[in-house]
Write a protein that holds these residues in place. Structure first.
Motif, PDB file in Angstrom:
ATOM      1  N   GLU A   1       0.816  -1.200   0.000  1.00 21.94           N
ATOM      2  CA  GLU A   1       0.000   0.000   0.000  1.00 21.94           C
ATOM      3  C   GLU A   1       0.857   1.261   0.000  1.00 21.94           C
ATOM      4  O   GLU A   1       0.577   2.228  -0.715  1.00 21.94           O
ATOM      5  N   THR A   2       1.917   1.270   0.784  1.00 20.92           N
ATOM      6  CA  THR A   2       2.741   2.471   0.932  1.00 20.92           C
ATOM      7  C   THR A   2       3.559   2.781  -0.319  1.00 20.92           C
ATOM      8  O   THR A   2       3.708   3.942  -0.710  1.00 20.92           O
ATOM      9  N   TYR A   3       4.083   1.721  -0.944  1.00 20.56           N
ATOM     10  CA  TYR A   3       4.992   1.937  -2.068  1.00 20.56           C
ATOM     11  C   TYR A   3       4.386   1.546  -3.419  1.00 20.56           C
ATOM     12  O   TYR A   3       5.086   1.541  -4.430  1.00 20.56           O
ATOM     13  N   GLY A   4       3.089   1.215  -3.405  1.00 17.83           N
ATOM     14  CA  GLY A   4       2.408   0.880  -4.652  1.00 17.83           C
ATOM     15  C   GLY A   4       2.961  -0.364  -5.324  1.00 17.83           C
ATOM     16  O   GLY A   4       2.998  -0.461  -6.553  1.00 17.83           O
ATOM     17  N   LYS A   5       3.397  -1.323  -4.530  1.00 16.64           N
ATOM     18  CA  LYS A   5       3.951  -2.563  -5.070  1.00 16.64           C
ATOM     19  C   LYS A   5       2.822  -3.449  -5.602  1.00 16.64           C
ATOM     20  O   LYS A   5       1.729  -3.493  -5.047  1.00 16.64           O
ATOM     21  N   THR A   6       3.102  -4.159  -6.675  1.00 11.67           N
ATOM     22  CA  THR A   6       2.138  -5.116  -7.211  1.00 11.67           C
ATOM     23  C   THR A   6       2.751  -6.512  -7.180  1.00 11.67           C
ATOM     24  O   THR A   6       3.972  -6.668  -7.163  1.00 11.67           O
ATOM     25  N   GLY A   7       1.896  -7.513  -7.172  1.00  9.79           N
ATOM     26  CA  GLY A   7       2.388  -8.890  -7.120  1.00  9.79           C
ATOM     27  C   GLY A   7       2.922  -9.251  -5.746  1.00  9.79           C
ATOM     28  O   GLY A   7       2.595  -8.621  -4.737  1.00  9.79           O
ATOM     29  N   ASN A   8       3.771 -10.251  -5.714  1.00  8.40           N
ATOM     30  CA  ASN A   8       4.318 -10.712  -4.449  1.00  8.40           C
ATOM     31  C   ASN A   8       5.384  -9.755  -3.928  1.00  8.40           C
ATOM     32  O   ASN A   8       6.243  -9.303  -4.682  1.00  8.40           O
ATOM     33  N   VAL A   9       5.305  -9.441  -2.638  1.00  3.19           N
ATOM     34  CA  VAL A   9       6.290  -8.584  -1.979  1.00  3.19           C
ATOM     35  C   VAL A   9       7.255  -9.469  -1.203  1.00  3.19           C
ATOM     36  O   VAL A   9       6.834 -10.328  -0.429  1.00  3.19           O
ATOM     37  N   TYR A  10       8.556  -9.261  -1.402  1.00  6.14           N
ATOM     38  CA  TYR A  10       9.527 -10.034  -0.635  1.00  6.14           C
ATOM     39  C   TYR A  10       9.645  -9.470   0.773  1.00  6.14           C
ATOM     40  O   TYR A  10       9.801  -8.262   0.966  1.00  6.14           O
ATOM     41  N   LEU A  11       9.574 -10.357   1.763  1.00  5.06           N
ATOM     42  CA  LEU A  11       9.828  -9.980   3.150  1.00  5.06           C
ATOM     43  C   LEU A  11      10.417 -11.187   3.853  1.00  5.06           C
ATOM     44  O   LEU A  11       9.771 -12.240   3.952  1.00  5.06           O
ATOM     45  N   GLY A  12      11.658 -11.048   4.303  1.00  2.00           N
ATOM     46  CA  GLY A  12      12.350 -12.172   4.921  1.00  2.00           C
ATOM     47  C   GLY A  12      12.098 -12.262   6.412  1.00  2.00           C
ATOM     48  O   GLY A  12      12.250 -11.282   7.139  1.00  2.00           O
ATOM     49  N   LEU A  13      11.712 -13.456   6.869  1.00  2.00           N
ATOM     50  CA  LEU A  13      11.504 -13.707   8.298  1.00  2.00           C
ATOM     51  C   LEU A  13      12.834 -14.112   8.905  1.00  2.00           C
ATOM     52  O   LEU A  13      13.350 -15.195   8.637  1.00  2.00           O
ATOM     53  N   VAL A  14      13.412 -13.223   9.711  1.00  2.00           N
ATOM     54  CA  VAL A  14      14.754 -13.430  10.257  1.00  2.00           C
ATOM     55  C   VAL A  14      14.719 -14.181  11.584  1.00  2.00           C
ATOM     56  O   VAL A  14      15.556 -15.033  11.868  1.00  2.00           O
ATOM     57  N   HIS A  15      13.741 -13.858  12.426  1.00  2.00           N
ATOM     58  CA  HIS A  15      13.601 -14.524  13.720  1.00  2.00           C
ATOM     59  C   HIS A  15      12.122 -14.517  14.094  1.00  2.00           C
ATOM     60  O   HIS A  15      11.295 -13.916  13.404  1.00  2.00           O
ATOM     61  N   ARG A  16      11.766 -15.168  15.180  1.00  4.15           N
ATOM     62  CA  ARG A  16      10.371 -15.313  15.565  1.00  4.15           C
ATOM     63  C   ARG A  16      10.149 -14.906  17.017  1.00  4.15           C
ATOM     64  O   ARG A  16      11.086 -14.923  17.824  1.00  4.15           O
ATOM     65  N   LEU A  17       8.912 -14.588  17.312  1.00  8.18           N
ATOM     66  CA  LEU A  17       8.444 -14.447  18.687  1.00  8.18           C
ATOM     67  C   LEU A  17       7.199 -15.306  18.829  1.00  8.18           C
ATOM     68  O   LEU A  17       6.361 -15.351  17.915  1.00  8.18           O
TER      69      LEU A  17
END
Length: 236
Positions: free
Chosen positions: A44-60
């Protein structure tokens, strides 16, 4: 869109505050999770289309709140993962314990094994098949009757590690009915990832983030959980 508290963001990483009782990533509950929430924010913020990459580095764990970092590029994800393996990530937690440990400061070492069917972790002998070494250190900061506030630093990143290890010494985390039973009391799990430090994957600046637990929620109201929010950002 859910409100998202962003502590820091650039082209490579995004550091956010994970509220309690929101999953880190998708699970059987199908509830909205942090990974999806942040991806939607980026779209929404950057007007990205399709799949957005976001890497899960650690968990809670779902009931645990606090500071988390996600990678916005595969290069950042890879470098942060290498830091995790090398022990360059420093994670600290506030925990309100039911009971006061015999020692005000100590290192705890156990071997833990997870039961995938019940999603519970238990202490086991070292030679047990599937057992994993777990280590942390804690320091008692404040005592209030039968309760205390502890600062806990993880040396290893095992599932439910703090909850299981503190219960193993007779001091379950407040609200942790799963491991502490009635002794843990009913309420929100009083475990909060208040401190995260790591090296920026591109600028190589050391970043430190501190976030206080919710001051209007028991049992945090009974303790002094300073320092207040402090964010050290790189000069990019």
């Amino acid at each position: 869109m859910e409100e998202l508290t962003i502590l820091y963001e650039d082209n490579h990483i995004i550091v956010v505050l994970k509220p309690q009782n929101i999953p880190t990533c998708g699970d059987e509950s199908k509830d909205r999770d942090m990974l999806t929430i942040i991806k939607d924010y980026i779209k929404e913020t950057y007007g990205k289309t399709g799949n957005v990459y976001l890497g899960l580095v650690h968990r809670l764990d779902r009931p645990t709140g606090g500071v988390m970092v996600f990678a916005k590029s595969s290069k950042a994800a890879s470098r942060l993962s290498e830091q995790m393996k090398a022990g360059d990530f420093e994670k600290r937690y506030y925990a309100v314990l039911c009971g006061v440990p015999k020692e005000d400061q100590a290192i705890l070492t156990h071997y833990l094994k997870k039961n995938a069917i019940t999603n519970t972790v238990y202490v086991c002998p070292p030679l047990t098949e599937g057992a994993k070494f777990a280590e942390l250190d804690y320091r008692v900061l404040e005592k209030k009757g039968e309760f205390c506030l502890a600062d806990v630093r993880l040396h290893t990143g095992r599932s439910h590690q703090i909850r299981v290890q503190m219960n193993a010494i007779g001091c379950p985390v407040y609200g942790d009915m799963r491991y502490g039973g009635e002794k843990a009391k009913k309420g929100y799990l009083a475990l909060w990832a208040y401190y995260l430090a790591f090296t920026h994957p591109v600028s190589h600046e050391r970043l430190v983030f501190r976030v206080q637990p919710p001051k209007d929620v028991n049992p945090w109201t009974a303790f002094d959980t300073e320092p207040a929010v402090t964010i050290l950002k790189p000069s990019l």
